[in-house]
Scaffold this active site. Structure first.
Site, PDB file in Angstrom:
ATOM      1  N   ASP A 246       7.369   4.314 -10.707  1.00 25.84           N
ATOM      2  CA  ASP A 246       8.142   4.219  -9.461  1.00 25.84           C
ATOM      3  C   ASP A 246       9.642   4.163  -9.729  1.00 25.84           C
ATOM      4  OD1 ASP A 246       6.631   4.670  -7.303  1.00 25.84           O
ATOM      5  OD2 ASP A 246       6.680   2.638  -6.507  1.00 25.84           O
TER       6      ASP A 246
ATOM      7  N   ASP B 116       4.431  -4.544  -7.388  1.00 29.98           N
ATOM      8  CA  ASP B 116       3.778  -3.319  -6.919  1.00 29.98           C
ATOM      9  C   ASP B 116       4.345  -2.091  -7.632  1.00 29.98           C
ATOM     10  OD1 ASP B 116       5.996  -4.320  -5.210  1.00 29.98           O
ATOM     11  OD2 ASP B 116       5.889  -2.334  -4.337  1.00 29.98           O
TER      12      ASP B 116
ATOM     13  N   GLY C 284       2.757   3.723   1.340  1.00 30.04           N
ATOM     14  CA  GLY C 284       3.334   3.961   2.659  1.00 30.04           C
ATOM     15  C   GLY C 284       3.812   5.387   2.836  1.00 30.04           C
TER      16      GLY C 284
ATOM     17  N   LYS D 106       4.105  12.312  -3.273  1.00 27.08           N
ATOM     18  CA  LYS D 106       4.982  11.211  -2.847  1.00 27.08           C
ATOM     19  C   LYS D 106       5.947  11.748  -1.797  1.00 27.08           C
ATOM     20  CE  LYS D 106       7.982   7.563  -4.677  1.00 27.08           C
ATOM     21  NZ  LYS D 106       8.488   6.929  -5.900  1.00 27.08           N
TER      22      LYS D 106
ATOM     23  N   ARG E 113      -1.690  -0.646  -9.773  1.00 25.72           N
ATOM     24  CA  ARG E 113      -0.562  -1.519 -10.115  1.00 25.72           C
ATOM     25  C   ARG E 113      -1.021  -2.965 -10.200  1.00 25.72           C
ATOM     26  NH1 ARG E 113       3.064   1.429  -6.447  1.00 25.72           N
ATOM     27  NH2 ARG E 113       1.896   3.335  -6.155  1.00 25.72           N
TER      28      ARG E 113
ATOM     29  N   ASP F 102       9.297   5.915   7.325  1.00 29.26           N
ATOM     30  CA  ASP F 102       9.014   7.224   7.925  1.00 29.26           C
ATOM     31  C   ASP F 102       8.011   8.030   7.100  1.00 29.26           C
ATOM     32  OD1 ASP F 102      10.511   7.865   5.727  1.00 29.26           O
ATOM     33  OD2 ASP F 102      12.224   8.656   6.836  1.00 29.26           O
ATOM     34  N   GLY F 103       7.556   7.466   5.998  1.00 34.25           N
ATOM     35  CA  GLY F 103       6.567   8.171   5.191  1.00 34.25           C
ATOM     36  C   GLY F 103       7.137   9.284   4.329  1.00 34.25           C
TER      37      GLY F 103
ATOM     38  N   GLY G 125       0.841  -1.202   0.000  1.00 28.69           N
ATOM     39  CA  GLY G 125       0.000   0.000   0.000  1.00 28.69           C
ATOM     40  C   GLY G 125       0.870   1.244   0.000  1.00 28.69           C
TER      41      GLY G 125
END
Ligand code: AMP
Ligand code: MG
Length: 489
Positions: A262, A252, A92, A113, A183, A125-126, A90
């Site tokens: 990505d 993913d 993150g 992002k 995805r 940590d996002g 997912g």
């Protein structure tokens, strides 16, 4: 042209059942400042380029202030990471703001992002580091310039917030644009959880919005898989022909639309090496350059498996069986164009393979060679000294050049005409790691973002000579050997 406040949001993904995502707000980014804004990409959502100069822009595009009309959420998915199935991944650190419809009727999803932790962050940590956002920002535009399907990026907002990776870095937020961020893994999760109705809902949604021509067809799910197979096969052929290595082809990171998606530890092949591994943490070379076509198929097989509650095994096999012929046809067409041939014939296979072997054994830069090959003179007696001088094994090159010369004679194209065509497929400029590294160094050490703009401008027209920029086509300097790119972004 629209302002930030008047973007035409639509939220088809957010209208899906809550099982597909978690609604949440971005985490505020301390001390935000604009690093870069991509006017070209702004055009995709009809956003006026002057908007970036407004103070509010930074707040909106850092996630500090909610864009009017947006409905932020983190998408749920799973995926095979390095061949191992991970039951839940997912977004993150990414937050989907919504979809904008432009005047041409296209939909573009806007995704931040690096916008903070989500329920899918696991130990992360996002955040994203400035270094990696610059790489993604530049490479999206470089791929676009090369004519290869890709996500795009609108802006980078930086921060002084410290982020811990292999060293201490600073945070940044990238605004990514794509027609869809769905995805392969978005389907896999509902297959493995045996939630087949959700699987169907997602498939129907993707078909309705992104493959509308299939929506009314009886076998629409099978045709949808077929279409993803075709797009992915073509994308893999484009990557191989241009020498692009993605680095983390986990399911993913595979776009359902066949986009390059990505950007992490990607790299372009320089001194030709088919086994090139761009990702420093890929110790076994699962995603080595020459394995990408088979990994593409492996990933599609995982997608096909996940669609089996909706389609027959036979239909899945039939779709997957298209992969190899489509990849081969597209790859050989591209390579014929790179060689300046009107078409690829079966007897051209050894000509191509022997050339690639020569490039490898002589450690010749892939991009440089093909660009220079455009200057080949086919008249008998021409020595093609510039090309020749690149080889250690000159006799081997001469032998190959003789075969190439006789092949060209069969095509009867004059040298100048062939060169013109070859210069439209063999780029002069690619995003070499060292070029990105210089832009990153200036940005992170001196807060100087001008090099990012210069590279964007250059890479939008990679086939043009741009003589004033010729030094950007130079081979990597010695220090570039030290650059290591890994998943830690
Ligand atoms: P990636 O390798 O970047 O495609 O990421 C794989 C998974 O890890 C995805 O679910 C990402 O959202 C998650 N992820 C990567 N980096 C971070 C991070 N810094 N914080 C939270 N999640 C992350
Ligand atoms: Mg990813």
């Amino acid at each position: 042209m629209r302002t930030v406040e008047t973007l035409q949001f639509d939220h088809s993904f957010a209208r899906l059942p809550g099982a597909f995502y978690t609604r949440l707000f971005p985490t505020p980014l301390p001390t935000p400042y604009l690093v870069h804004f991509n006017e070209d990409a702004a055009g995709l959502i009809d956003l006026h380029p002057k908007e970036a100069a407004r103070p509010e822009f930074i707040d909106y595009f850092s996630g500090n202030r909610l864009l009017p009309g947006s409905e932020p959420l983190a998408m749920l998915y799973s995926g095979h990471q390095f061949g191992v199935y991970v039951p839940q991944l997912g977004d993150g650190r990414a937050i989907l703001l919504g979809e904008v419809r432009n005047q041409a009727g296209e939909r573009w999803e806007m995704q931040l992002k690096g916008a903070g932790r989500t329920p899918y962050s696991r130990d992360g940590d996002g955040r994203a580091v400035l270094r990696s956002t610059i790489r993604e920002y530049l490479c999206g535009e470089a791929m676009q310039g090369l004519g290869i399907p890709t996500t795009r990026a609108l802006s980078i907002v930086g921060s002084d917030q410290k982020i811990f990776r292999e060293t201490v870095e600073t945070a940044a937020v990238l605004l990514r644009l794509a027609p869809s961020h769905v995805r392969f893994g978005s389907f896999q999760i509902f297959y493995y959880r045996r939630q087949h109705e959700l699987l169907r809902t997602l498939a129907d949604y993707v078909i309705a919005h992104h493959f509308p021509a299939l929506a009314e067809k009886k076998e629409k799910h099978a045709l949808f898989l077929m279409e993803v197979v075709l797009r992915t096969a073509r994308l893999m052929a484009e990557w191989q022909a241009v020498g692009f290595a993605h680095g983390v082809m986990n399911t993913d990171n595979m776009s359902i639309l066949g986009l390059t998606f990505d950007y992490g530890p990607f790299g372009f092949v320089e001194a030709y090496d088919p086994g090139f591994i761009c990702n420093h943490s890929d110790h076994i070379g699962r995603y080595a350059f020459n394995r990408q076509p088979q990994i593409g198929l492996w990933n599609l097989s995982a997608l096909a498996q996940s669609l089996t509650p909706l389609i027959s095994k036979e239909a899945a096999t039939e779709a997957l069986d298209q992969y190899e012929p489509v990849f081969n046809a597209h790859y050989t067409t591209l390579m014929a164009r790179k060689l300046g041939l009107k078409e690829f014939r079966n007897e051209d296979v050894p000509l191509l393979l022997d050339l690639l072997r020569l490039l490898q054994s002589n450690k010749i830069d892939y991009t440089h060679f093909f660009r220079a090959l455009g200057n080949f003179k086919q008249a008998p007696g021409e020595r093609n000294s510039d090309l020749r001088a690149r080889f250690i094994d000159i006799a081997a090159f001469d032998a190959w050049a003789e075969r190439y010369r006789s092949r060209l004679l069969a095509d009867t194209l004059p040298d100048a005409e062939r060169k013109r065509a070859m210069d439209r497929i063999n780029p002069k400029y690619i995003l070499r790691n060292y070029l990105a590294q210089i832009a990153i160094r200036k940005a992170t050490e001196e807060r100087d973002y001008t090099e990012i703009g210069r590279l964007l401008h250059l890479l939008r027209r990679p086939f043009d000579e741009q003589p004033e920029m010729a030094r950007y086509a130079e081979p990597p300097p010695d220090w570039a050997k030290e650059i290591q790119v890994s998943c830690s972004s």
